[in-house]
Design a protein around this motif. Structure first.
Motif, PDB file in Angstrom:
ATOM      1  N   SER A  97       0.831  -1.209   0.000  1.00  0.00           N
ATOM      2  CA  SER A  97       0.000   0.000   0.000  1.00  0.00           C
ATOM      3  C   SER A  97       0.862   1.254   0.000  1.00  0.00           C
ATOM      4  CB  SER A  97      -0.936  -0.003   1.210  1.00  0.00           C
ATOM      5  OG  SER A  97      -1.810  -1.106   1.182  1.00  0.00           O
ATOM      6  N   LYS A 100       2.323   1.726  -3.442  1.00  0.00           N
ATOM      7  CA  LYS A 100       1.320   2.248  -4.372  1.00  0.00           C
ATOM      8  C   LYS A 100       1.066   3.731  -4.135  1.00  0.00           C
ATOM      9  CE  LYS A 100      -1.278  -1.996  -5.326  1.00  0.00           C
ATOM     10  NZ  LYS A 100      -2.623  -2.641  -5.296  1.00  0.00           N
ATOM     11  N   GLY A 104       2.439   5.603  -6.979  1.00  0.00           N
ATOM     12  CA  GLY A 104       1.241   5.691  -7.811  1.00  0.00           C
ATOM     13  C   GLY A 104       0.460   6.969  -7.685  1.00  0.00           C
ATOM     14  N   VAL A 183       2.447  -3.181  -7.978  1.00  0.00           N
ATOM     15  CA  VAL A 183       2.419  -1.713  -8.004  1.00  0.00           C
ATOM     16  C   VAL A 183       2.334  -1.181  -9.440  1.00  0.00           C
ATOM     17  CG1 VAL A 183       3.724   0.383  -7.458  1.00  0.00           C
ATOM     18  CG2 VAL A 183       3.627  -1.500  -5.809  1.00  0.00           C
ATOM     19  N   ASP A 186      -1.057  -1.845 -11.008  1.00  0.00           N
ATOM     20  CA  ASP A 186      -2.066  -0.983 -10.395  1.00  0.00           C
ATOM     21  C   ASP A 186      -1.993   0.431 -10.970  1.00  0.00           C
ATOM     22  OD1 ASP A 186      -4.069  -0.638  -8.066  1.00  0.00           O
ATOM     23  OD2 ASP A 186      -2.648   0.988  -7.729  1.00  0.00           O
TER      24      ASP A 186
END
Length: 317
Positions: A97, A100, A104, A183, A186
């Protein structure tokens, strides 16, 4: 008494009028409300109806015959905290998480800023469509696409490895690379959608601000930093809060793309809850795992929202 009746009539009159106006508006747009019925029913069925069974987290339901089910208090929560498998899943969830979020979250903002600088309308629309399209794919489709690309044989991955003279990496079965794969896929799947949201926010920025900045001698980088990013800051904050709210919701992607051989570095809370609660039928224990995850996510949202309001007076609530 007559005065009181007149006053009540005066109050109820506008109220009845507003109610009738709302009903007429609903009647005129009944097709739109009908379209909302199915997704609303699905959302209530799968998101809110299960909350009626939260009490199972405090029972041994599923581990004993139904006639012997009893309340065990916080025993399930104590068990999961002392479980090495759960703690490994919890650690992996936090790591994946965080990766990401760090890698991200900024990418859609960068994409939106780059698209905003493109003047060719047709090219801009084409790029938007291409990057937004993966958002409509399910994780089954996304997993299949990337498996074909990264397979160790007869793939782009194997051809690149042959050209560089190294052994091809089997990403889907590599404990060292599975997190990076999760990652990257996503970002590939979701960056386009988030970029459109930021781009819509950028279009609302007053163009005169850029003209004034040019007169003052501000360069392009300075305009982006002090005008564009400053203007869409509320949108960025809200998107960050939403992202933190769902940051621990990693299930479909890991379930489809991560094989059991890489669970040491890829197993997450929701896949752990699925295995224990559904596959092993420890329903009460699995419910406790889900509640623990939900509590962590809710706490992150509250902390982020409070921090955002304290710094910039911006937040969701």
């Amino acid at each position: 008494m007559e005065v009181i009746r007149t006053s009540n009539s005066a109050v109820s009159g506008p109220t009845l009028s507003r109610t009738a106006s709302i009903l007429r508006s609903i009647s005129k747009q009944r097709q739109l409300f009908f379209i909302l019925v199915i997704p609303l029913a699905v959302y209530l069925l799968f998101e809110y109806l299960p909350m009626l069974k939260l009490r199972w987290a405090f029972t041994n339901f599923g581990e004993v015959p139904q006639s012997q089910v009893s309340y065990v208090g916080l025993n399930n929560f104590i068990r999961l905290i002392h479980s090495a498998s759960f703690m490994n899943a919890f650690k992996n969830t936090l790591i994946i998480s965080a990766m990401k979020l760090v890698f991200g979250f900024p990418i859609p903002i960068i994409i939106a800023l780059m698209l905003n600088e493109i003047n060719a309308r047709l090219f801009k629309k084409t790029v938007q469509t291409i990057i937004y399209f993966p958002h409509f794919f399910s994780w089954v489709v996304i997993g299949s696409i990337w498996f074909l690309i990264l397979a160790p044989q007869n793939s782009v991955n194997s051809q690149i490895a042959t050209l560089t003279g190294v052994e091809p990496v089997y990403w889907f079965a590599s404990k060292e690379h599975i997190r990076e794969l999760l990652v990257l896929t996503d970002i590939w799947a979701g960056a386009g959608y988030a970029a459109i949201v930021y781009l819509a926010a950028i279009t609302s920025v007053d163009p005169t601000l850029y003209e004034a900045a040019k007169v003052d001698g501000a360069g392009k980088i300075s305009q982006i930093w002090h005008i564009t990013l400053a203007s869409i800051r509320p949108t960025i904050v809200i998107m960050l809060i939403f992202e933190l709210g769902k940051i621990l919701n990693i299930f479909d992607q890991v379930l489809i793309m991560a094989a059991p051989v890489v669970y040491e570095t890829a197993d997450v809370i929701q896949t752990y809850a699925y295995r224990t609660g559904i596959s092993e039928m420890k329903i009460g224990y699995g419910m406790a795992v889900s509640i623990f995850k939900a509590a962590i996510g809710f706490t992150l949202v509250l902390i982020t929202n409070r921090f955002a309001r304290k710094i910039n007076d911006e937040g969701v609530f």
